[in-house]
Design a protein around this motif. Structure first.
Motif, PDB file in Angstrom:
ATOM      1  N   ASP A   1       0.837  -1.204   0.000  1.00 18.00           N
ATOM      2  CA  ASP A   1       0.000   0.000   0.000  1.00 18.00           C
ATOM      3  C   ASP A   1       0.873   1.256   0.000  1.00 18.00           C
ATOM      4  O   ASP A   1       0.578   2.216  -0.707  1.00 18.00           O
ATOM      5  N   ARG A   2       1.953   1.235   0.758  1.00 16.54           N
ATOM      6  CA  ARG A   2       2.868   2.391   0.796  1.00 16.54           C
ATOM      7  C   ARG A   2       3.520   2.637  -0.558  1.00 16.54           C
ATOM      8  O   ARG A   2       3.959   3.738  -0.849  1.00 16.54           O
ATOM      9  N   LYS A   3       3.575   1.612  -1.399  1.00 19.82           N
ATOM     10  CA  LYS A   3       4.144   1.747  -2.742  1.00 19.82           C
ATOM     11  C   LYS A   3       3.069   2.023  -3.793  1.00 19.82           C
ATOM     12  O   LYS A   3       3.341   2.007  -4.982  1.00 19.82           O
ATOM     13  N   GLY A   4       1.819   2.212  -3.324  1.00 22.10           N
ATOM     14  CA  GLY A   4       0.733   2.499  -4.250  1.00 22.10           C
ATOM     15  C   GLY A   4       0.137   1.267  -4.911  1.00 22.10           C
ATOM     16  O   GLY A   4      -0.557   1.372  -5.920  1.00 22.10           O
ATOM     17  N   ILE A   5       0.416   0.095  -4.345  1.00 21.87           N
ATOM     18  CA  ILE A   5      -0.124  -1.160  -4.866  1.00 21.87           C
ATOM     19  C   ILE A   5      -1.164  -1.650  -3.867  1.00 21.87           C
ATOM     20  O   ILE A   5      -0.836  -1.959  -2.726  1.00 21.87           O
ATOM     21  N   LEU A   6      -2.405  -1.704  -4.303  1.00 15.79           N
ATOM     22  CA  LEU A   6      -3.498  -2.054  -3.400  1.00 15.79           C
ATOM     23  C   LEU A   6      -3.882  -3.519  -3.549  1.00 15.79           C
ATOM     24  O   LEU A   6      -4.161  -3.987  -4.646  1.00 15.79           O
ATOM     25  N   LEU A   7      -3.865  -4.220  -2.433  1.00 12.57           N
ATOM     26  CA  LEU A   7      -4.294  -5.603  -2.371  1.00 12.57           C
ATOM     27  C   LEU A   7      -5.513  -5.661  -1.465  1.00 12.57           C
ATOM     28  O   LEU A   7      -5.677  -4.823  -0.587  1.00 12.57           O
ATOM     29  N   ARG A   8      -6.346  -6.656  -1.646  1.00 11.18           N
ATOM     30  CA  ARG A   8      -7.572  -6.773  -0.850  1.00 11.18           C
ATOM     31  C   ARG A   8      -7.421  -7.923   0.137  1.00 11.18           C
ATOM     32  O   ARG A   8      -7.281  -9.073  -0.253  1.00 11.18           O
ATOM     33  N   ASP A   9      -7.447  -7.597   1.437  1.00 13.72           N
ATOM     34  CA  ASP A   9      -7.392  -8.615   2.478  1.00 13.72           C
ATOM     35  C   ASP A   9      -8.733  -9.337   2.497  1.00 13.72           C
ATOM     36  O   ASP A   9      -9.773  -8.726   2.694  1.00 13.72           O
ATOM     37  N   ARG A  10      -8.708 -10.637   2.273  1.00 12.03           N
ATOM     38  CA  ARG A  10      -9.945 -11.430   2.222  1.00 12.03           C
ATOM     39  C   ARG A  10     -10.006 -12.439   3.357  1.00 12.03           C
ATOM     40  O   ARG A  10     -10.769 -13.404   3.301  1.00 12.03           O
ATOM     41  N   SER A  11      -9.240 -12.217   4.403  1.00  5.49           N
ATOM     42  CA  SER A  11      -9.196 -13.161   5.516  1.00  5.49           C
ATOM     43  C   SER A  11     -10.576 -13.439   6.086  1.00  5.49           C
ATOM     44  O   SER A  11     -10.894 -14.582   6.427  1.00  5.49           O
ATOM     45  N   SER A  12     -11.407 -12.428   6.185  1.00  5.16           N
ATOM     46  CA  SER A  12     -12.729 -12.615   6.789  1.00  5.16           C
ATOM     47  C   SER A  12     -13.614 -13.539   5.951  1.00  5.16           C
ATOM     48  O   SER A  12     -14.542 -14.155   6.471  1.00  5.16           O
ATOM     49  N   ASP A  13     -13.312 -13.676   4.684  1.00  2.00           N
ATOM     50  CA  ASP A  13     -14.095 -14.558   3.818  1.00  2.00           C
ATOM     51  C   ASP A  13     -13.746 -16.033   4.000  1.00  2.00           C
ATOM     52  O   ASP A  13     -14.477 -16.903   3.560  1.00  2.00           O
ATOM     53  N   PHE A  14     -12.599 -16.293   4.614  1.00  2.00           N
ATOM     54  CA  PHE A  14     -12.113 -17.664   4.691  1.00  2.00           C
ATOM     55  C   PHE A  14     -11.862 -18.132   6.124  1.00  2.00           C
ATOM     56  O   PHE A  14     -11.116 -19.060   6.360  1.00  2.00           O
ATOM     57  N   SER A  15     -12.465 -17.461   7.074  1.00  2.00           N
ATOM     58  CA  SER A  15     -12.399 -17.859   8.488  1.00  2.00           C
ATOM     59  C   SER A  15     -10.977 -18.005   9.005  1.00  2.00           C
ATOM     60  O   SER A  15     -10.686 -18.890   9.790  1.00  2.00           O
ATOM     61  N   GLY A  16     -10.099 -17.157   8.526  1.00  2.00           N
ATOM     62  CA  GLY A  16      -8.723 -17.207   9.007  1.00  2.00           C
ATOM     63  C   GLY A  16      -7.896 -16.112   8.396  1.00  2.00           C
ATOM     64  O   GLY A  16      -8.210 -15.602   7.328  1.00  2.00           O
ATOM     65  N   GLU A  17      -6.850 -15.737   9.094  1.00  2.00           N
ATOM     66  CA  GLU A  17      -5.977 -14.670   8.609  1.00  2.00           C
ATOM     67  C   GLU A  17      -5.082 -15.159   7.475  1.00  2.00           C
ATOM     68  O   GLU A  17      -4.793 -16.341   7.362  1.00  2.00           O
ATOM     69  N   GLY A  18      -4.669 -14.228   6.665  1.00  2.00           N
ATOM     70  CA  GLY A  18      -3.630 -14.517   5.702  1.00  2.00           C
ATOM     71  C   GLY A  18      -4.025 -14.588   4.252  1.00  2.00           C
ATOM     72  O   GLY A  18      -3.169 -14.734   3.376  1.00  2.00           O
ATOM     73  N   TYR A  19      -5.305 -14.474   3.928  1.00  2.00           N
ATOM     74  CA  TYR A  19      -5.745 -14.579   2.543  1.00  2.00           C
ATOM     75  C   TYR A  19      -5.878 -13.194   1.918  1.00  2.00           C
ATOM     76  O   TYR A  19      -6.527 -12.311   2.476  1.00  2.00           O
ATOM     77  N   VAL A  20      -5.255 -13.019   0.763  1.00  2.00           N
ATOM     78  CA  VAL A  20      -5.233 -11.732   0.080  1.00  2.00           C
ATOM     79  C   VAL A  20      -5.573 -11.952  -1.390  1.00  2.00           C
ATOM     80  O   VAL A  20      -5.077 -12.889  -2.019  1.00  2.00           O
ATOM     81  N   ARG A  21      -6.422 -11.063  -1.915  1.00  2.00           N
ATOM     82  CA  ARG A  21      -6.790 -11.141  -3.332  1.00  2.00           C
ATOM     83  C   ARG A  21      -5.950 -10.141  -4.117  1.00  2.00           C
ATOM     84  O   ARG A  21      -5.838  -8.980  -3.741  1.00  2.00           O
ATOM     85  N   ILE A  22      -5.378 -10.608  -5.207  1.00  2.00           N
ATOM     86  CA  ILE A  22      -4.594  -9.761  -6.098  1.00  2.00           C
ATOM     87  C   ILE A  22      -5.298  -9.737  -7.446  1.00  2.00           C
ATOM     88  O   ILE A  22      -5.527 -10.789  -8.057  1.00  2.00           O
ATOM     89  N   THR A  23      -5.637  -8.551  -7.907  1.00  6.83           N
ATOM     90  CA  THR A  23      -6.261  -8.401  -9.216  1.00  6.83           C
ATOM     91  C   THR A  23      -5.166  -8.359 -10.282  1.00  6.83           C
ATOM     92  O   THR A  23      -4.161  -7.673 -10.117  1.00  6.83           O
ATOM     93  N   VAL A  24      -5.385  -9.087 -11.355  1.00  2.59           N
ATOM     94  CA  VAL A  24      -4.418  -9.143 -12.441  1.00  2.59           C
ATOM     95  C   VAL A  24      -4.461  -7.839 -13.221  1.00  2.59           C
ATOM     96  O   VAL A  24      -5.535  -7.345 -13.564  1.00  2.59           O
ATOM     97  N   GLY A  25      -3.286  -7.293 -13.483  1.00  2.00           N
ATOM     98  CA  GLY A  25      -3.185  -6.057 -14.251  1.00  2.00           C
ATOM     99  C   GLY A  25      -2.444  -6.302 -15.554  1.00  2.00           C
ATOM    100  O   GLY A  25      -2.378  -7.432 -16.056  1.00  2.00           O
ATOM    101  N   THR A  26      -1.843  -5.251 -16.054  1.00  3.98           N
ATOM    102  CA  THR A  26      -1.047  -5.351 -17.279  1.00  3.98           C
ATOM    103  C   THR A  26       0.266  -6.080 -16.961  1.00  3.98           C
ATOM    104  O   THR A  26       0.649  -6.190 -15.792  1.00  3.98           O
TER     105      THR A  26
END
Length: 78
Positions: free
Chosen positions: A38-63
């Motif tokens: 995030d500090r580098k301007g790259i936004l990832l989506r924390d999805r831990s709450s969707d999977f009943s545990g910490e550590g899951y992150v969604r990365i959207t595919v770009g160019t």
């Protein structure tokens, strides 16, 4: 495919997707990595709450250039 190859090279566990995003498991490092990118301007989506545990992150595919930038930032954050 470029993103998945890069994640595999970094030794990260991910869940292949036919969509425009990939779910990655960072474990207890997830919050630190999300904040670092995030500090580098790259936004990832924390999805831990969707999977009943910490550590899951969604990365959207770009160019291809965006994926290269993301993978370099991930490597530095790990």
């Amino acid at each position: 495919a470029q993103l998945e190859r890069g994640l595999a090279r970094l030794g990260l566990r991910y869940f292949p997707s036919g969509g425009n995003f990939v779910l990655v498991y960072f474990g207890d490092r997830a919050k630190k990595i999300v904040a670092a990118l995030d500090r580098k301007g790259i936004l990832l989506r924390d999805r831990s709450s969707d999977f009943s545990g910490e550590g899951y992150v969604r990365i959207t595919v770009g160019t291809p250039a965006q994926i290269t930038r993301l993978l370099r930032a991930l490597e530095a954050a790990l």
